[in-house]
Write a protein that holds these residues in place. Structure first.
Motif, PDB file in Angstrom:
ATOM      1  N   UNK A 179     -28.329  -7.444 -30.311  1.00  0.00           N
ATOM      2  CA  UNK A 179     -28.151  -8.208 -31.539  1.00  0.00           C
ATOM      3  C   UNK A 179     -27.714  -9.632 -31.258  1.00  0.00           C
ATOM      4  N   UNK A 180     -26.840  -9.804 -30.278  1.00  0.00           N
ATOM      5  CA  UNK A 180     -26.409 -11.154 -29.919  1.00  0.00           C
ATOM      6  C   UNK A 180     -27.571 -11.973 -29.399  1.00  0.00           C
ATOM      7  N   UNK A 181     -28.449 -11.334 -28.629  1.00  0.00           N
ATOM      8  CA  UNK A 181     -29.618 -12.023 -28.089  1.00  0.00           C
ATOM      9  C   UNK A 181     -30.540 -12.452 -29.229  1.00  0.00           C
ATOM     10  N   UNK A 182     -30.743 -11.560 -30.207  1.00  0.00           N
ATOM     11  CA  UNK A 182     -31.583 -11.882 -31.368  1.00  0.00           C
ATOM     12  C   UNK A 182     -31.038 -13.087 -32.141  1.00  0.00           C
ATOM     13  N   UNK A 183     -29.712 -13.167 -32.206  1.00  0.00           N
ATOM     14  CA  UNK A 183     -29.074 -14.242 -32.967  1.00  0.00           C
ATOM     15  C   UNK A 183     -28.873 -15.520 -32.127  1.00  0.00           C
ATOM     16  N   UNK A 184     -29.141 -15.426 -30.836  1.00  0.00           N
ATOM     17  CA  UNK A 184     -28.951 -16.580 -29.963  1.00  0.00           C
ATOM     18  C   UNK A 184     -27.482 -16.846 -29.675  1.00  0.00           C
ATOM     19  N   UNK A 185     -26.671 -15.797 -29.742  1.00  0.00           N
ATOM     20  CA  UNK A 185     -25.238 -15.919 -29.473  1.00  0.00           C
ATOM     21  C   UNK A 185     -24.961 -15.388 -28.074  1.00  0.00           C
ATOM     22  N   UNK A 186     -24.131 -16.116 -27.331  1.00  0.00           N
ATOM     23  CA  UNK A 186     -23.805 -15.663 -25.965  1.00  0.00           C
ATOM     24  C   UNK A 186     -22.523 -14.939 -25.902  1.00  0.00           C
TER      25      UNK A 186
END
Length: 73
Positions: free
Chosen positions: A66-73
């Motif tokens: 989910x973090x990858x989908x949102x572009x959050x590291x």
């Protein structure tokens, strides 16, 4: 991020939730700290035997996706 239905993780999560539902009232009504500690320890052991580690692993993997989908590291 919670596991669903018929997967091993989903079954484990369901078993833990049901056991928690039975344990929580006992914890709230325990007559002493010793009784509470015993119930809590028994719950943690049972939770682990149901496969709690599999659930945590699944949730961490889903969180990372989910973090990858949102572009959050």
């Amino acid at each position: 991020i919670n596991p669903t239905g018929n997967s091993d993780e989903g079954i484990a999560a369901n078993n833990i939730a049901q056991y928690w539902g039975k344990t929580l009232p006992k914890l709230l009504m325990s007559k002493s700290d010793g009784d509470f500690d015993k119930l809590w320890s028994d719950f943690l052991n049972k939770r682990n035997s149901f496969g709690y580690d599999k659930i945590i692993k699944y949730q961490v993997e889903q969180l990372e996706k989910n973090k990858k989908k949102l572009g959050v590291n």
